[in-house]
Design a protein around this motif. Structure first.
Motif, PDB file in Angstrom:
ATOM      1  N   ALA A  23       0.828  -1.206   0.000  1.00 33.98           N
ATOM      2  CA  ALA A  23       0.000   0.000   0.000  1.00 33.98           C
ATOM      3  C   ALA A  23       0.862   1.257   0.000  1.00 33.98           C
ATOM      4  CB  ALA A  23      -0.928  -0.011   1.212  1.00 33.98           C
ATOM      5  N   VAL A  24       1.943   1.231   0.775  1.00 34.77           N
ATOM      6  CA  VAL A  24       2.821   2.401   0.853  1.00 34.77           C
ATOM      7  C   VAL A  24       3.538   2.618  -0.476  1.00 34.77           C
ATOM      8  CG1 VAL A  24       4.932   3.296   1.925  1.00 34.77           C
ATOM      9  CG2 VAL A  24       3.116   2.329   3.355  1.00 34.77           C
ATOM     10  N   LEU A  25       4.016   1.548  -1.094  1.00 32.25           N
ATOM     11  CA  LEU A  25       4.711   1.702  -2.363  1.00 32.25           C
ATOM     12  C   LEU A  25       3.765   2.167  -3.469  1.00 32.25           C
ATOM     13  CD1 LEU A  25       7.180  -1.326  -2.408  1.00 32.25           C
ATOM     14  CD2 LEU A  25       7.579   1.041  -1.679  1.00 32.25           C
ATOM     15  N   ARG A  26       2.541   1.674  -3.447  1.00 29.81           N
ATOM     16  CA  ARG A  26       1.552   2.131  -4.426  1.00 29.81           C
ATOM     17  C   ARG A  26       1.275   3.619  -4.232  1.00 29.81           C
ATOM     18  NH1 ARG A  26      -1.476  -1.834  -3.804  1.00 29.81           N
ATOM     19  NH2 ARG A  26      -2.774  -0.963  -2.141  1.00 29.81           N
ATOM     20  N   ALA A  27       1.137   4.043  -2.985  1.00 26.86           N
ATOM     21  CA  ALA A  27       0.889   5.452  -2.689  1.00 26.86           C
ATOM     22  C   ALA A  27       2.095   6.306  -3.066  1.00 26.86           C
ATOM     23  CB  ALA A  27       0.561   5.622  -1.205  1.00 26.86           C
ATOM     24  N   ALA A  28       3.287   5.801  -2.805  1.00 33.17           N
ATOM     25  CA  ALA A  28       4.500   6.543  -3.155  1.00 33.17           C
ATOM     26  C   ALA A  28       4.610   6.710  -4.673  1.00 33.17           C
ATOM     27  CB  ALA A  28       5.731   5.822  -2.614  1.00 33.17           C
ATOM     28  N   GLY A  29       4.268   5.659  -5.412  1.00 36.26           N
ATOM     29  CA  GLY A  29       4.287   5.751  -6.864  1.00 36.26           C
ATOM     30  C   GLY A  29       3.308   6.789  -7.375  1.00 36.26           C
ATOM     31  N   ASP A  30       2.118   6.823  -6.792  1.00 36.81           N
ATOM     32  CA  ASP A  30       1.126   7.825  -7.179  1.00 36.81           C
ATOM     33  C   ASP A  30       1.646   9.238  -6.913  1.00 36.81           C
ATOM     34  OD1 ASP A  30      -0.615   5.821  -7.944  1.00 36.81           O
ATOM     35  OD2 ASP A  30      -1.773   5.863  -6.081  1.00 36.81           O
ATOM     36  N   ALA A  31       2.234   9.422  -5.735  1.00 33.57           N
ATOM     37  CA  ALA A  31       2.729  10.750  -5.363  1.00 33.57           C
ATOM     38  C   ALA A  31       3.875  11.182  -6.266  1.00 33.57           C
ATOM     39  CB  ALA A  31       3.178  10.743  -3.902  1.00 33.57           C
ATOM     40  N   LEU A  32       4.768  10.261  -6.598  1.00 33.21           N
ATOM     41  CA  LEU A  32       5.884  10.578  -7.483  1.00 33.21           C
ATOM     42  C   LEU A  32       5.391  10.946  -8.876  1.00 33.21           C
ATOM     43  CD1 LEU A  32       8.667   7.959  -6.683  1.00 33.21           C
ATOM     44  CD2 LEU A  32       8.945  10.442  -6.730  1.00 33.21           C
ATOM     45  N   ALA A  33       4.439  10.166  -9.383  1.00 33.35           N
ATOM     46  CA  ALA A  33       3.910  10.425 -10.719  1.00 33.35           C
ATOM     47  C   ALA A  33       3.238  11.789 -10.792  1.00 33.35           C
ATOM     48  CB  ALA A  33       2.930   9.326 -11.119  1.00 33.35           C
ATOM     49  N   ALA A  68      14.026   4.120  -3.396  1.00 32.90           N
ATOM     50  CA  ALA A  68      14.876   2.948  -3.576  1.00 32.90           C
ATOM     51  C   ALA A  68      14.067   1.665  -3.455  1.00 32.90           C
ATOM     52  CB  ALA A  68      16.006   2.959  -2.554  1.00 32.90           C
ATOM     53  N   ASP A  69      13.197   1.609  -2.468  1.00 37.80           N
ATOM     54  CA  ASP A  69      12.385   0.409  -2.277  1.00 37.80           C
ATOM     55  C   ASP A  69      11.373   0.251  -3.397  1.00 37.80           C
ATOM     56  OD1 ASP A  69      11.563  -1.908  -1.029  1.00 37.80           O
ATOM     57  OD2 ASP A  69      10.237  -0.900   0.385  1.00 37.80           O
ATOM     58  N   LEU A  70      10.815   1.345  -3.863  1.00 38.06           N
ATOM     59  CA  LEU A  70       9.854   1.287  -4.967  1.00 38.06           C
ATOM     60  C   LEU A  70      10.522   0.755  -6.234  1.00 38.06           C
ATOM     61  CD1 LEU A  70       7.064   1.916  -6.113  1.00 38.06           C
ATOM     62  CD2 LEU A  70       7.815   4.269  -6.479  1.00 38.06           C
ATOM     63  N   LEU A  71      11.740   1.204  -6.517  1.00 35.74           N
ATOM     64  CA  LEU A  71      12.456   0.717  -7.684  1.00 35.74           C
ATOM     65  C   LEU A  71      12.793  -0.767  -7.557  1.00 35.74           C
ATOM     66  CD1 LEU A  71      14.784   3.757  -8.342  1.00 35.74           C
ATOM     67  CD2 LEU A  71      13.258   2.733 -10.020  1.00 35.74           C
ATOM     68  N   ALA A  72      13.182  -1.191  -6.354  1.00 38.06           N
ATOM     69  CA  ALA A  72      13.468  -2.616  -6.130  1.00 38.06           C
ATOM     70  C   ALA A  72      12.224  -3.449  -6.389  1.00 38.06           C
ATOM     71  CB  ALA A  72      13.971  -2.834  -4.701  1.00 38.06           C
ATOM     72  N   ASP A  73      11.094  -2.960  -5.906  1.00 40.79           N
ATOM     73  CA  ASP A  73       9.834  -3.688  -6.107  1.00 40.79           C
ATOM     74  C   ASP A  73       9.464  -3.732  -7.585  1.00 40.79           C
ATOM     75  OD1 ASP A  73       7.306  -4.848  -4.787  1.00 40.79           O
ATOM     76  OD2 ASP A  73       6.481  -3.272  -6.068  1.00 40.79           O
ATOM     77  N   MET A  74       9.653  -2.642  -8.292  1.00 40.99           N
ATOM     78  CA  MET A  74       9.323  -2.609  -9.713  1.00 40.99           C
ATOM     79  C   MET A  74      10.195  -3.577 -10.505  1.00 40.99           C
ATOM     80  SD  MET A  74       8.770   1.496 -10.104  1.00 40.99           S
ATOM     81  CE  MET A  74       8.669   1.473 -11.891  1.00 40.99           C
ATOM     82  N   ALA A  75      11.472  -3.666 -10.146  1.00 40.91           N
ATOM     83  CA  ALA A  75      12.366  -4.596 -10.828  1.00 40.91           C
ATOM     84  C   ALA A  75      11.911  -6.036 -10.627  1.00 40.91           C
ATOM     85  CB  ALA A  75      13.799  -4.417 -10.336  1.00 40.91           C
TER      86      ALA A  75
END
Length: 206
Positions: A23-33, A68-75
């Motif tokens: 949930a946090v990574l999804r929210a972080a991705g939204d905020a970054l976008a 960093a964690d979001l990129l790791a998850d995306m990879a």
């Protein structure tokens, strides 16, 4: 690359902890976008993810750690490589995967934000390098197999072949604003194939 290599918050435990991380990574991705690294605020991410602010601060500690964690998850979540039996087919599959990702409204904006973040934050830059290293490593066997089949000359730098496929697509995303369609993906793949067969990427003596 494992998730743990990306820093705080990067472990993949099960149960509630995994759901909170997702949930946090999804929210972080939204905020970054939406707002780039400058608009990435941990308290706002916690609100978007509907989790406790303390949890986010304790596990990630900074926006850079979160990126960093979001990129790791995306990879880790990226689709595996395609094997068609020919270099041209394999690289077209690679190019079309990159094209679909970058042409997506959310994903394209997210990658722009992450690349921008990497230009001004060393930790974000290191995470971005790990992400692309993971993706190149995933697809590099396509070129290595082409060398073994005799499609490419001995001594070809197979990692450079893979990088040559996606580079024109990222250039178009970041500089021209022109549409990223399948035709552009196919041209990028075909150009990489032609250059590789011509020996452009030969860096070692056979």
């Amino acid at each position: 690359m494992t998730a743990a290599s990306a820093g705080p918050g990067a472990v993949r435990p099960g149960g509630r902890t995994a759901r909170v991380r997702a949930a946090v990574l999804r929210a972080a991705g939204d905020a970054l976008a939406e707002g780039g690294l400058a608009g990435l605020d941990l308290a706002d991410v916690a609100r978007r993810a509907e989790v406790g602010r303390t949890t986010v601060y304790r596990r990630w500690g900074s926006p850079a750690n979160l990126v960093a964690d979001l990129l790791a998850d995306m990879a880790e979540q990226s689709l595996p490589r395609t094997e068609t039996g020919t270099l041209a087919g394999d690289l077209r599959a690679n190019a079309r995967l990159v094209q679909r990702t970058l042409a997506d409204a959310r994903q394209g904006a997210l990658f722009k934000a992450m690349i921008a973040a990497a230009t001004c934050d060393e930790q974000a830059a290191a995470a971005l390098h790990r992400f692309y290293d993971t993706r190149v490593t995933e697809w590099e066997p396509c070129a290595r197999q082409a060398v073994a089949r005799g499609e490419l000359p001995e001594g070809t730098d197979t990692r450079e072949v893979i990088r040559a496929v996606s580079a024109p697509l990222y250039y178009r995303l970041l500089t021209t604003g022109e549409p990223l369609d399948e035709a552009a993906a196919d041209r990028a793949a075909d150009a990489a194939v032609a250059a590789a067969k011509a020996g452009v990427f030969v860096t070692a003596q056979p």
